[in-house]
Design a protein around this motif. Structure first.
Motif, PDB file in Angstrom:
ATOM      1  N   HIS A 178       0.830  -1.212   0.000  1.00  0.00           N
ATOM      2  CA  HIS A 178       0.000   0.000   0.000  1.00  0.00           C
ATOM      3  C   HIS A 178       0.861   1.256   0.000  1.00  0.00           C
ATOM      4  CE1 HIS A 178      -2.804   3.107   1.293  1.00  0.00           C
ATOM      5  NE2 HIS A 178      -2.108   3.264   2.404  1.00  0.00           N
ATOM      6  N   MET A 182       2.475   1.406  -3.507  1.00  0.00           N
ATOM      7  CA  MET A 182       1.514   1.673  -4.590  1.00  0.00           C
ATOM      8  C   MET A 182       0.169   2.100  -4.005  1.00  0.00           C
ATOM      9  SD  MET A 182       2.259  -1.467  -7.258  1.00  0.00           S
ATOM     10  CE  MET A 182       1.542  -2.683  -6.146  1.00  0.00           C
ATOM     11  N   GLU A 194      -2.035   4.079  -4.969  1.00  0.00           N
ATOM     12  CA  GLU A 194      -3.107   4.233  -5.959  1.00  0.00           C
ATOM     13  C   GLU A 194      -3.667   2.888  -6.403  1.00  0.00           C
ATOM     14  OE1 GLU A 194       0.589   3.377  -8.147  1.00  0.00           O
ATOM     15  OE2 GLU A 194       0.053   4.685  -6.467  1.00  0.00           O
ATOM     16  N   LYS A 195      -2.932   1.804  -6.148  1.00  0.00           N
ATOM     17  CA  LYS A 195      -3.369   0.464  -6.553  1.00  0.00           C
ATOM     18  C   LYS A 195      -4.052  -0.302  -5.424  1.00  0.00           C
ATOM     19  CE  LYS A 195      -1.905   0.048 -10.868  1.00  0.00           C
ATOM     20  NZ  LYS A 195      -2.803  -0.293 -11.983  1.00  0.00           N
ATOM     21  N   LEU A 196      -3.599  -0.096  -4.188  1.00  0.00           N
ATOM     22  CA  LEU A 196      -4.112  -0.875  -3.049  1.00  0.00           C
ATOM     23  C   LEU A 196      -4.376   0.059  -1.875  1.00  0.00           C
ATOM     24  CD1 LEU A 196      -4.606  -3.928  -2.405  1.00  0.00           C
ATOM     25  CD2 LEU A 196      -2.387  -3.908  -1.251  1.00  0.00           C
ATOM     26  N   SER A 197      -5.646   0.158  -1.483  1.00  0.00           N
ATOM     27  CA  SER A 197      -6.026   1.056  -0.391  1.00  0.00           C
ATOM     28  C   SER A 197      -5.919   0.357   0.954  1.00  0.00           C
ATOM     29  CB  SER A 197      -7.453   1.564  -0.593  1.00  0.00           C
ATOM     30  OG  SER A 197      -8.380   0.509  -0.373  1.00  0.00           O
ATOM     31  N   ASP A 218      -3.853  -8.751 -15.276  1.00  0.00           N
ATOM     32  CA  ASP A 218      -3.568  -7.487 -14.582  1.00  0.00           C
ATOM     33  C   ASP A 218      -2.349  -7.681 -13.685  1.00  0.00           C
ATOM     34  OD1 ASP A 218      -3.498  -5.235 -12.918  1.00  0.00           O
ATOM     35  OD2 ASP A 218      -5.673  -4.992 -12.985  1.00  0.00           O
ATOM     36  N   TRP A 219      -1.253  -6.968 -13.992  1.00  0.00           N
ATOM     37  CA  TRP A 219      -0.003  -7.167 -13.240  1.00  0.00           C
ATOM     38  C   TRP A 219      -0.153  -6.785 -11.770  1.00  0.00           C
ATOM     39  CZ3 TRP A 219       2.503  -3.303 -10.599  1.00  0.00           C
ATOM     40  CH2 TRP A 219       2.130  -1.988 -10.893  1.00  0.00           C
ATOM     41  N   ALA A 220      -1.000  -5.784 -11.473  1.00  0.00           N
ATOM     42  CA  ALA A 220      -1.188  -5.369 -10.085  1.00  0.00           C
ATOM     43  C   ALA A 220      -1.834  -6.491  -9.271  1.00  0.00           C
ATOM     44  CB  ALA A 220      -2.050  -4.109 -10.027  1.00  0.00           C
ATOM     45  N   CYS A 244       0.848  -9.269  -8.754  1.00  0.00           N
ATOM     46  CA  CYS A 244       1.832  -8.906  -7.735  1.00  0.00           C
ATOM     47  C   CYS A 244       1.243  -8.978  -6.328  1.00  0.00           C
ATOM     48  CB  CYS A 244       2.370  -7.499  -8.004  1.00  0.00           C
ATOM     49  SG  CYS A 244       3.413  -7.382  -9.459  1.00  0.00           S
ATOM     50  N   GLN A 275     -13.500  -0.755  -5.100  1.00  0.00           N
ATOM     51  CA  GLN A 275     -12.428  -1.349  -4.289  1.00  0.00           C
ATOM     52  C   GLN A 275     -12.684  -2.833  -4.040  1.00  0.00           C
ATOM     53  OE1 GLN A 275     -10.701   0.749  -1.014  1.00  0.00           O
ATOM     54  NE2 GLN A 275     -11.607   2.698  -1.610  1.00  0.00           N
ATOM     55  N   LEU A 326     -11.187  -5.341  -6.837  1.00  0.00           N
ATOM     56  CA  LEU A 326      -9.788  -5.751  -6.714  1.00  0.00           C
ATOM     57  C   LEU A 326      -9.635  -6.846  -5.663  1.00  0.00           C
ATOM     58  CD1 LEU A 326      -6.828  -5.307  -7.535  1.00  0.00           C
ATOM     59  CD2 LEU A 326      -6.659  -3.634  -5.683  1.00  0.00           C
TER      60      LEU A 326
END
Length: 431
Positions: A117, A120, A122-125, A312-314, A317, A375, A378
């Protein structure tokens, strides 16, 4: 007609796939899951041949009732492992290990994803971090039970494993309810103590009470019959009834009253096995009846896996981090608590490996997580990614761990020769 044809194809595909996987000595659970993937929307289903495969996620979802009933019977079977005479010896160990390893998995996943978090944001809240950490507690009772049954596992590790899996999911429901309540607060900026504290407590207590009442009623009604066939029919009907009642949900003022079908059916099995003197015989008969139901459940579960999460690479990962740290939490938590409880060395060494499979309960949790809107998507995809990996690898690791611990015995030469003789006689008579 297409639904019936889909069910038939699913059953046949699963059973035939077990023959292929048997060549590599892999568990039947893995074969069922792979068969489900092959007849699912990403392979055979993509040809849009109605009835010969699941052409869409909606087609798979139309058989959701099968999964609900199968999970009910799985929970009922695991509840039958909570016999008081056995729990006197292992109850304290199972309780301590079950709680500690679940919380350790949550803690490690939370810490690892918190680092992601900060790297990144913006990717994981933070809300997604807390929710995924809570989902990490859940273990798949279905996969574990199927491996134990297929290989007739018996020993100190198996004796501890099934109660721990049951308790693990109960702990998971509590942790998820609290963590998800906090996550919703972070997203909406509105503190809701009812959702965080009251609703989870009501769900757990209500589920245990409903399951206990249904277990007592089942035991009383069994006394009306003198035939084990009729008693078995009554048992099966009661599991159906209990599953349907556990789907009820209503509100009492600000409090939402709901039930966990897993907890309700586990409690049903627990009360039934301790009050009914014939429960052992009835469960043995029920196991034969539920075998095709469980096979269909796993084929459907395989068809539900969404393979496009790999694009989706995010997600990949975050999924890899989730899998690695959840696995570490399960293993280290089980190892440390088993050592603390002075369990046998083989239990300490291999218990954590048997707790890796993850499926039904976690998927139910991520379905609830969809209340977070974008959210939640994801969270769902990361969970699907981990389930895909765990369900393919978990049953095999469980079998290997139970074998290494000595709970799965190798086939003796005498039994192998007897089977070979029967096979040769069958071929001779066929000619």
């Amino acid at each position: 007609m297409s639904t019936l044809l889909s069910v038939s194809i699913a059953m046949l595909a699963g059973l035939l796939m077990t023959r292929v996987f048997n060549l590599w000595k892999l568990p039947d659970v893995t074969a069922y899951l792979v068969a489900g993937v092959l007849i699912g929307p990403y392979f055979l289903g993509s040809m849009h041949m109605e009835g010969l495969g699941f052409v869409s996620s909606q087609a798979v979802g139309s058989l959701g009732l099968v999964s609900e009933v199968a999970l009910g019977f799985i929970a009922f079977s695991i509840g039958n492992e909570f016999r008081l005479q056995d729990l006197k010896a292992t109850g304290r160990q199972a309780a301590v290990i079950g709680i500690f390893q679940a919380l350790t998995a949550t803690a490690l996943v939370d810490l690892a994803l918190l680092a992601v978090h900060f790297l990144m944001p913006e990717k994981l809240s933070l809300a997604q971090v807390l929710t995924l950490g809570a989902i990490a507690t859940a273990t798949a009772p279905a996969a574990t039970l199927m491996v134990v049954r297929q290989y007739k596992a018996k020993g100190p590790l198996t004796t501890l494993l099934l109660p721990i899996v049951a308790l693990d999911d109960a702990v998971g429901l509590v942790v998820f309810a609290v963590s998800f309540g906090i996550a919703k607060t972070l997203v909406s900026n509105a503190v809701d103590l009812v959702s965080i504290l009251v609703n989870p407590l009501v769900e757990i207590v209500g589920s245990l009470v409903l399951g206990a009442v249904m277990g007592w009623l089942l035991t009383q009604l069994e006394k009306l019959f003198h035939s084990n066939t009729n008693r078995l029919n009554m048992t099966i009907a009661f599991v159906f009834l209990t599953v349907s009642l556990s789907m009820l949900e209503f509100r009492l003022g600000p409090v939402t009253v709901g039930f966990s079908s897993l907890l309700v059916c586990m409690m049903l099995g627990t009360v039934f096995c301790n009050l009914c003197p014939l429960s052992g015989d009835l469960m043995g008969a029920a196991d034969k009846w539920t075998s095709p139901l469980f096979a269909l459940f796993f084929v459907i579960s395989g068809a539900e896996l969404e393979l496009d999460v790999f694009t989706d690479w995010a997600i990949v990962c975050a999924g890899v981090v989730y899998i690695l740290f959840r696995s570490a939490g399960k293993y280290l938590g089980a190892y440390a608590s088993a050592k603390w409880m002075k369990c046998a060395p083989e239990v300490c060494k291999y218990l954590g490996i048997t707790l890796l499979p993850q499926a039904g309960v976690s998927l139910g949790m991520c379905a609830t997580a969809m209340q977070l809107g974008e959210q939640g998507s994801l969270i769902r995809n990361i969970t699907l990614f981990s389930v895909l990996v765990y369900e393919m690898v978990g049953p095999l690791l469980t079998r290997q761990a139970l074998t290494a611990a000595g709970d799965i015995k190798p086939i003796s030469e005498e039994v192998r020769n007897r089977r070979q003789t029967k096979l040769e006689l069958a071929k001779k008579n066929g000619k």
